[in-house]
Design a protein around this motif. Structure first.
Motif, PDB file in Angstrom:
ATOM      1  N   GLU A  20      10.983 -15.043  78.504  1.00  0.00           N
ATOM      2  CA  GLU A  20      11.962 -14.421  79.393  1.00  0.00           C
ATOM      3  C   GLU A  20      11.947 -12.902  79.233  1.00  0.00           C
ATOM      4  O   GLU A  20      11.992 -12.158  80.217  1.00  0.00           O
ATOM      5  CB  GLU A  20      13.364 -14.966  79.123  1.00  0.00           C
ATOM      6  N   PHE A  21      11.867 -12.422  77.982  1.00  0.00           N
ATOM      7  CA  PHE A  21      11.832 -10.982  77.737  1.00  0.00           C
ATOM      8  C   PHE A  21      10.610 -10.343  78.406  1.00  0.00           C
ATOM      9  O   PHE A  21      10.721  -9.365  79.131  1.00  0.00           O
ATOM     10  CB  PHE A  21      11.823 -10.680  76.232  1.00  0.00           C
ATOM     11  N   TYR A  22       9.431 -10.895  78.164  1.00  0.00           N
ATOM     12  CA  TYR A  22       8.203 -10.298  78.695  1.00  0.00           C
ATOM     13  C   TYR A  22       8.052 -10.514  80.205  1.00  0.00           C
ATOM     14  O   TYR A  22       7.589  -9.614  80.908  1.00  0.00           O
ATOM     15  CB  TYR A  22       6.975 -10.810  77.936  1.00  0.00           C
ATOM     16  N   GLU A  23       8.456 -11.666  80.698  1.00  0.00           N
ATOM     17  CA  GLU A  23       8.251 -11.968  82.112  1.00  0.00           C
ATOM     18  C   GLU A  23       9.388 -11.468  83.002  1.00  0.00           C
ATOM     19  O   GLU A  23       9.142 -10.778  83.984  1.00  0.00           O
ATOM     20  CB  GLU A  23       8.023 -13.464  82.290  1.00  0.00           C
ATOM     21  N   GLN A  24      10.625 -11.798  82.658  1.00  0.00           N
ATOM     22  CA  GLN A  24      11.754 -11.356  83.483  1.00  0.00           C
ATOM     23  C   GLN A  24      12.089  -9.896  83.178  1.00  0.00           C
ATOM     24  O   GLN A  24      12.346  -9.119  84.081  1.00  0.00           O
ATOM     25  CB  GLN A  24      13.008 -12.198  83.233  1.00  0.00           C
ATOM     26  N   GLY A  25      12.089  -9.552  81.894  1.00  0.00           N
ATOM     27  CA  GLY A  25      12.487  -8.209  81.498  1.00  0.00           C
ATOM     28  C   GLY A  25      11.453  -7.139  81.775  1.00  0.00           C
ATOM     29  O   GLY A  25      11.766  -6.099  82.353  1.00  0.00           O
ATOM     30  N   ALA A  87      13.687   2.291  78.804  1.00  0.00           N
ATOM     31  CA  ALA A  87      14.938   1.849  79.431  1.00  0.00           C
ATOM     32  C   ALA A  87      14.824   0.402  79.899  1.00  0.00           C
ATOM     33  O   ALA A  87      15.764  -0.391  79.723  1.00  0.00           O
ATOM     34  CB  ALA A  87      15.278   2.767  80.611  1.00  0.00           C
ATOM     35  N   GLN A  88      13.688   0.040  80.478  1.00  0.00           N
ATOM     36  CA  GLN A  88      13.476  -1.330  80.940  1.00  0.00           C
ATOM     37  C   GLN A  88      13.485  -2.294  79.761  1.00  0.00           C
ATOM     38  O   GLN A  88      14.089  -3.376  79.839  1.00  0.00           O
ATOM     39  CB  GLN A  88      12.150  -1.414  81.698  1.00  0.00           C
ATOM     40  N   ALA A  89      12.823  -1.923  78.676  1.00  0.00           N
ATOM     41  CA  ALA A  89      12.799  -2.783  77.489  1.00  0.00           C
ATOM     42  C   ALA A  89      14.210  -2.962  76.927  1.00  0.00           C
ATOM     43  O   ALA A  89      14.628  -4.078  76.611  1.00  0.00           O
ATOM     44  CB  ALA A  89      11.862  -2.195  76.431  1.00  0.00           C
ATOM     45  N   GLU A  90      14.962  -1.871  76.816  1.00  0.00           N
ATOM     46  CA  GLU A  90      16.319  -1.956  76.280  1.00  0.00           C
ATOM     47  C   GLU A  90      17.205  -2.821  77.180  1.00  0.00           C
ATOM     48  O   GLU A  90      17.967  -3.662  76.684  1.00  0.00           O
ATOM     49  CB  GLU A  90      16.921  -0.565  76.125  1.00  0.00           C
ATOM     50  N   ALA A  91      17.100  -2.652  78.484  1.00  0.00           N
ATOM     51  CA  ALA A  91      17.898  -3.445  79.418  1.00  0.00           C
ATOM     52  C   ALA A  91      17.549  -4.928  79.339  1.00  0.00           C
ATOM     53  O   ALA A  91      18.361  -5.775  79.693  1.00  0.00           O
ATOM     54  CB  ALA A  91      17.689  -2.940  80.845  1.00  0.00           C
ATOM     55  N   GLY A  93      16.789  -6.498  76.457  1.00  0.00           N
ATOM     56  CA  GLY A  93      17.131  -7.051  75.152  1.00  0.00           C
ATOM     57  C   GLY A  93      16.425  -6.437  73.964  1.00  0.00           C
ATOM     58  O   GLY A  93      16.645  -6.850  72.823  1.00  0.00           O
ATOM     59  N   ALA A  94      15.573  -5.434  74.194  1.00  0.00           N
ATOM     60  CA  ALA A  94      14.908  -4.764  73.075  1.00  0.00           C
ATOM     61  C   ALA A  94      15.888  -3.826  72.374  1.00  0.00           C
ATOM     62  O   ALA A  94      16.889  -3.400  72.961  1.00  0.00           O
ATOM     63  CB  ALA A  94      13.709  -3.959  73.574  1.00  0.00           C
ATOM     64  N   THR A  95      15.583  -3.501  71.142  1.00  0.00           N
ATOM     65  CA  THR A  95      16.354  -2.523  70.372  1.00  0.00           C
ATOM     66  C   THR A  95      15.544  -1.237  70.317  1.00  0.00           C
ATOM     67  O   THR A  95      14.381  -1.253  69.888  1.00  0.00           O
ATOM     68  CB  THR A  95      16.590  -3.030  68.939  1.00  0.00           C
ATOM     69  N   ILE A  96      16.139  -0.140  70.750  1.00  0.00           N
ATOM     70  CA  ILE A  96      15.449   1.146  70.665  1.00  0.00           C
ATOM     71  C   ILE A  96      15.497   1.598  69.209  1.00  0.00           C
ATOM     72  O   ILE A  96      16.570   1.751  68.621  1.00  0.00           O
ATOM     73  CB  ILE A  96      16.097   2.197  71.587  1.00  0.00           C
ATOM     74  N   LEU A  97      14.338   1.789  68.623  1.00  0.00           N
ATOM     75  CA  LEU A  97      14.242   2.233  67.236  1.00  0.00           C
ATOM     76  C   LEU A  97      14.198   3.749  67.146  1.00  0.00           C
ATOM     77  O   LEU A  97      14.749   4.340  66.210  1.00  0.00           O
ATOM     78  CB  LEU A  97      12.992   1.644  66.573  1.00  0.00           C
TER      79      LEU A  97
END
Length: 138
Positions: A20-25, A87-91, A93-97
């Motif tokens: 879901e993260f890689y495909e939808q996000g 921004a797309q990754a964070e939106a 569910g990713a955590t900005i390091l």
């Protein structure tokens, strides 16, 4: 021996959540998804998602929970592209390091961790060329 990398496999805790993260996000499209694994075709390389426990068993190496010291990079053509990917990754569910910033080597980069903790760098390197097919020339 050829100097290349053919496949990067990420061990994930929950394959459905990772997909879901890689495909939808992030908008990635799977090339193949046989039972228990999913493959994505990238320019010149492939990436797989595989259950973390299954990967540990397959590799005969326990998962110890420490940062492995390995990052995966997605190079972009502009600083704005770097910001957009972060921004797309964070939106999704990713955590900005590390928020993107100009760095000592003359480029611009930031880091995020995907939902399974894999560390990704998003960078713009003015000395590298991103070819039309997405491959990088150093």
């Amino acid at each position: 021996m050829d100097q290349r990398i053919s496949l990067i496999t990420l061990g994930v805790d929950d394959l459905a959540r990772a997909r879901e993260f890689y495909e939808q996000g992030l908008g990635w499209v799977p090339k193949s998804a046989p039972d228990g694994v999913v493959f994505y075709q990238l320019p010149g390389i492939a990436m797989a998602l595989f259950g973390r426990g299954d990967l540990a068993e397959d590799a005969h190496h326990p998962v110890d929970g420490r940062f492995s010291g390995i990052t995966i990079a997605i190079n972009q053509r502009t600083e704005a592209d770097v910001d957009a990917v972060l921004a797309q990754a964070e939106a999704s569910g990713a955590t900005i390091l590390k928020p993107a910033e100009r760095v000592f080597w003359g480029g611009y980069s930031g880091y995020f961790a995907d939902p399974d903790g894999h560390v990704w760098e998003v960078a713009m390197n003015p000395q590298w060329t991103i070819n039309d097919d997405g491959t990088v020339s150093i």
